[in-house]
Motif scaffolding. Structure first.
Motif, PDB file in Angstrom:
ATOM      1  N   ALA A   1     -11.641 -18.064 -25.949  1.00  0.00           N
ATOM      2  CA  ALA A   1     -12.913 -18.758 -25.559  1.00  0.00           C
ATOM      3  C   ALA A   1     -12.958 -19.872 -26.479  1.00  0.00           C
ATOM      4  O   ALA A   1     -13.562 -20.893 -26.180  1.00  0.00           O
ATOM      5  CB  ALA A   1     -14.232 -17.831 -25.479  1.00  0.00           C
ATOM      6  N   LEU A   2     -13.055 -19.639 -27.886  1.00  0.00           N
ATOM      7  CA  LEU A   2     -12.990 -20.441 -28.992  1.00  0.00           C
ATOM      8  C   LEU A   2     -12.202 -21.687 -28.592  1.00  0.00           C
ATOM      9  O   LEU A   2     -12.631 -22.984 -28.820  1.00  0.00           O
ATOM     10  CB  LEU A   2     -12.892 -20.071 -30.269  1.00  0.00           C
ATOM     11  N   PHE A   3     -11.103 -21.352 -28.492  1.00  0.00           N
ATOM     12  CA  PHE A   3     -10.053 -22.675 -28.197  1.00  0.00           C
ATOM     13  C   PHE A   3     -10.183 -23.305 -26.990  1.00  0.00           C
ATOM     14  O   PHE A   3     -10.153 -24.370 -26.862  1.00  0.00           O
ATOM     15  CB  PHE A   3      -8.547 -21.841 -28.183  1.00  0.00           C
ATOM     16  N   ALA A   4     -10.712 -22.624 -25.881  1.00  0.00           N
ATOM     17  CA  ALA A   4     -11.113 -23.098 -24.536  1.00  0.00           C
ATOM     18  C   ALA A   4     -12.178 -24.296 -24.800  1.00  0.00           C
ATOM     19  O   ALA A   4     -12.281 -25.295 -23.921  1.00  0.00           O
ATOM     20  CB  ALA A   4     -11.559 -22.062 -23.705  1.00  0.00           C
ATOM     21  N   GLU A   5     -13.205 -23.967 -25.536  1.00  0.00           N
ATOM     22  CA  GLU A   5     -14.374 -24.769 -25.937  1.00  0.00           C
ATOM     23  C   GLU A   5     -13.683 -26.079 -26.461  1.00  0.00           C
ATOM     24  O   GLU A   5     -14.253 -27.155 -26.274  1.00  0.00           O
ATOM     25  CB  GLU A   5     -15.189 -24.291 -27.030  1.00  0.00           C
ATOM     26  N   LYS A   6     -12.615 -25.999 -27.133  1.00  0.00           N
ATOM     27  CA  LYS A   6     -11.827 -27.327 -27.719  1.00  0.00           C
ATOM     28  C   LYS A   6     -10.970 -27.981 -27.006  1.00  0.00           C
ATOM     29  O   LYS A   6     -10.278 -28.625 -27.249  1.00  0.00           O
ATOM     30  CB  LYS A   6     -11.172 -27.099 -29.100  1.00  0.00           C
ATOM     31  N   GLY A   7     -11.022 -27.476 -25.491  1.00  0.00           N
ATOM     32  CA  GLY A   7      -9.962 -28.062 -24.630  1.00  0.00           C
ATOM     33  C   GLY A   7      -8.514 -27.443 -24.739  1.00  0.00           C
ATOM     34  O   GLY A   7      -7.815 -28.098 -24.180  1.00  0.00           O
ATOM     35  N   ILE A   8      -8.359 -26.245 -25.298  1.00  0.00           N
ATOM     36  CA  ILE A   8      -7.090 -25.902 -25.737  1.00  0.00           C
ATOM     37  C   ILE A   8      -6.957 -24.500 -24.847  1.00  0.00           C
ATOM     38  O   ILE A   8      -7.434 -23.572 -24.907  1.00  0.00           O
ATOM     39  CB  ILE A   8      -6.699 -25.633 -27.037  1.00  0.00           C
ATOM     40  N   GLU A   9      -5.894 -24.453 -23.898  1.00  0.00           N
ATOM     41  CA  GLU A   9      -5.526 -23.241 -23.282  1.00  0.00           C
ATOM     42  C   GLU A   9      -4.895 -22.402 -23.957  1.00  0.00           C
ATOM     43  O   GLU A   9      -3.793 -22.852 -24.738  1.00  0.00           O
ATOM     44  CB  GLU A   9      -4.691 -23.548 -21.953  1.00  0.00           C
ATOM     45  N   ALA A  10      -4.861 -21.210 -24.134  1.00  0.00           N
ATOM     46  CA  ALA A  10      -4.058 -20.244 -25.170  1.00  0.00           C
ATOM     47  C   ALA A  10      -3.624 -18.903 -24.271  1.00  0.00           C
ATOM     48  O   ALA A  10      -4.541 -18.379 -23.656  1.00  0.00           O
ATOM     49  CB  ALA A  10      -4.907 -19.856 -26.228  1.00  0.00           C
ATOM     50  N   ASP A  11      -2.633 -18.486 -24.369  1.00  0.00           N
ATOM     51  CA  ASP A  11      -2.055 -17.336 -23.944  1.00  0.00           C
ATOM     52  C   ASP A  11      -2.252 -16.517 -24.942  1.00  0.00           C
ATOM     53  O   ASP A  11      -2.431 -16.455 -25.961  1.00  0.00           O
ATOM     54  CB  ASP A  11      -0.369 -17.440 -23.959  1.00  0.00           C
ATOM     55  N   VAL A  12      -2.653 -15.025 -24.272  1.00  0.00           N
ATOM     56  CA  VAL A  12      -3.037 -13.854 -25.393  1.00  0.00           C
ATOM     57  C   VAL A  12      -1.879 -12.892 -25.371  1.00  0.00           C
ATOM     58  O   VAL A  12      -1.546 -12.639 -24.302  1.00  0.00           O
ATOM     59  CB  VAL A  12      -4.504 -13.410 -25.288  1.00  0.00           C
ATOM     60  N   ILE A  13      -1.694 -12.350 -26.457  1.00  0.00           N
ATOM     61  CA  ILE A  13      -0.602 -11.207 -26.505  1.00  0.00           C
ATOM     62  C   ILE A  13      -1.233 -10.149 -27.480  1.00  0.00           C
ATOM     63  O   ILE A  13      -1.711 -10.347 -28.528  1.00  0.00           O
ATOM     64  CB  ILE A  13       0.555 -11.511 -26.937  1.00  0.00           C
ATOM     65  N   GLU A  14      -1.314  -8.941 -27.014  1.00  0.00           N
ATOM     66  CA  GLU A  14      -1.829  -7.597 -27.738  1.00  0.00           C
ATOM     67  C   GLU A  14      -0.777  -6.880 -27.978  1.00  0.00           C
ATOM     68  O   GLU A  14      -0.123  -6.278 -26.928  1.00  0.00           O
ATOM     69  CB  GLU A  14      -3.114  -7.150 -27.160  1.00  0.00           C
ATOM     70  N   ARG A  15      -0.475  -6.502 -29.057  1.00  0.00           N
ATOM     71  CA  ARG A  15       0.758  -5.354 -29.447  1.00  0.00           C
ATOM     72  C   ARG A  15       0.359  -4.607 -30.203  1.00  0.00           C
ATOM     73  O   ARG A  15      -0.787  -4.482 -31.070  1.00  0.00           O
ATOM     74  CB  ARG A  15       1.902  -5.952 -29.927  1.00  0.00           C
ATOM     75  N   GLU A  16       0.880  -3.227 -30.402  1.00  0.00           N
ATOM     76  CA  GLU A  16       0.644  -2.292 -31.087  1.00  0.00           C
ATOM     77  C   GLU A  16       1.940  -2.063 -32.083  1.00  0.00           C
ATOM     78  O   GLU A  16       3.045  -2.255 -31.552  1.00  0.00           O
ATOM     79  CB  GLU A  16       0.533  -0.840 -30.443  1.00  0.00           C
ATOM     80  N   GLY A  17       1.741  -2.029 -33.305  1.00  0.00           N
ATOM     81  CA  GLY A  17       2.725  -1.726 -34.345  1.00  0.00           C
ATOM     82  C   GLY A  17       2.327  -2.120 -35.794  1.00  0.00           C
ATOM     83  O   GLY A  17       1.244  -2.477 -35.931  1.00  0.00           O
ATOM     84  N   MET A  18       3.347  -2.398 -36.527  1.00  0.00           N
ATOM     85  CA  MET A  18       3.080  -2.944 -38.016  1.00  0.00           C
ATOM     86  C   MET A  18       3.022  -4.406 -37.687  1.00  0.00           C
ATOM     87  O   MET A  18       3.881  -4.990 -37.077  1.00  0.00           O
ATOM     88  CB  MET A  18       4.433  -2.456 -38.823  1.00  0.00           C
ATOM     89  N   PRO A  19       2.100  -4.687 -38.268  1.00  0.00           N
ATOM     90  CA  PRO A  19       1.449  -6.221 -38.020  1.00  0.00           C
ATOM     91  C   PRO A  19       2.756  -7.268 -38.664  1.00  0.00           C
ATOM     92  O   PRO A  19       3.154  -8.298 -37.711  1.00  0.00           O
ATOM     93  CB  PRO A  19       0.366  -6.741 -38.979  1.00  0.00           C
ATOM     94  N   SER A  20       3.326  -7.003 -39.742  1.00  0.00           N
ATOM     95  CA  SER A  20       4.661  -8.031 -39.917  1.00  0.00           C
ATOM     96  C   SER A  20       5.810  -8.064 -39.299  1.00  0.00           C
ATOM     97  O   SER A  20       5.885  -9.090 -38.681  1.00  0.00           O
ATOM     98  CB  SER A  20       4.942  -7.703 -41.469  1.00  0.00           C
ATOM     99  N   PHE A  21       6.027  -6.985 -38.660  1.00  0.00           N
ATOM    100  CA  PHE A  21       7.025  -6.877 -37.827  1.00  0.00           C
ATOM    101  C   PHE A  21       6.714  -7.376 -36.259  1.00  0.00           C
ATOM    102  O   PHE A  21       7.551  -7.989 -35.610  1.00  0.00           O
ATOM    103  CB  PHE A  21       7.842  -5.495 -37.819  1.00  0.00           C
ATOM    104  N   THR A  22       5.592  -6.744 -36.093  1.00  0.00           N
ATOM    105  CA  THR A  22       5.342  -7.274 -34.800  1.00  0.00           C
ATOM    106  C   THR A  22       5.151  -8.677 -34.646  1.00  0.00           C
ATOM    107  O   THR A  22       5.488  -9.485 -33.656  1.00  0.00           O
ATOM    108  CB  THR A  22       4.115  -6.531 -34.173  1.00  0.00           C
TER     109      THR A  22
END
Length: 137
Positions: A69-90
């Motif tokens: 939503a924050l990026f949409a306010e700036k006119g930027i469309e963003a894809d979102v990805i949610e994953r599970e795991g160790m952050p660095s490797f993911t």
């Protein structure tokens, strides 16, 4: 130059502050923006997750919705990805999957000390990333 930018978001102040830089970068290069957040499971034998570790899928989903939503306010469309795991490797795996040209992360500075440098998410991403990494202090 940067066709796809992967922005790793968490609940930190540094990630929130990095959003402005990401917005400017994406607009300047007319890039595709992919927002990623990682649900981290506590390590085996750990009763209570470390402070700042995102272990709730619901909290991560809410965080990603807010970032989108924050990026949409700036006119930027963003894809979102949610994953599970160790952050660095993911983060590195997703960067490879989406053919990211750049990974952007906020840095908490926790890994900048000698005792934390080898284990910090930032340091591991820098060393494992399939593309350049921009760290926003």
């Amino acid at each position: 130059m940067f066709n796809t930018v992967l922005f790793s978001v968490d609940q930190s102040r540094e990630a929130r502050e990095a959003a402005e830089t990401v917005a400017n970068l994406v607009k300047t290069h007319n890039s595709r923006l992919v927002l990623l957040s990682v649900v981290e499971k506590p390590t085996e034998g750990e009763d209570k997750p470390q402070s700042g570790v995102m272990t709730s899928a619901e909290a991560v989903a809410k965080l990603l919705q807010g970032a989108q939503a924050l990026f949409a306010e700036k006119g930027i469309e963003a894809d979102v990805i949610e994953r599970e795991g160790m952050p660095s490797f993911t983060i590195c795996d997703v960067a490879d999957e989406v053919n990211a040209d750049l990974i952007v992360m906020g840095c908490r500075g926790l890994g900048l000390t000698s005792e934390g440098a080898s284990e910090s998410v930032t340091t591991l991403v820098i060393n494992l990333a399939p593309c350049p990494v921009l760290i926003i202090p």
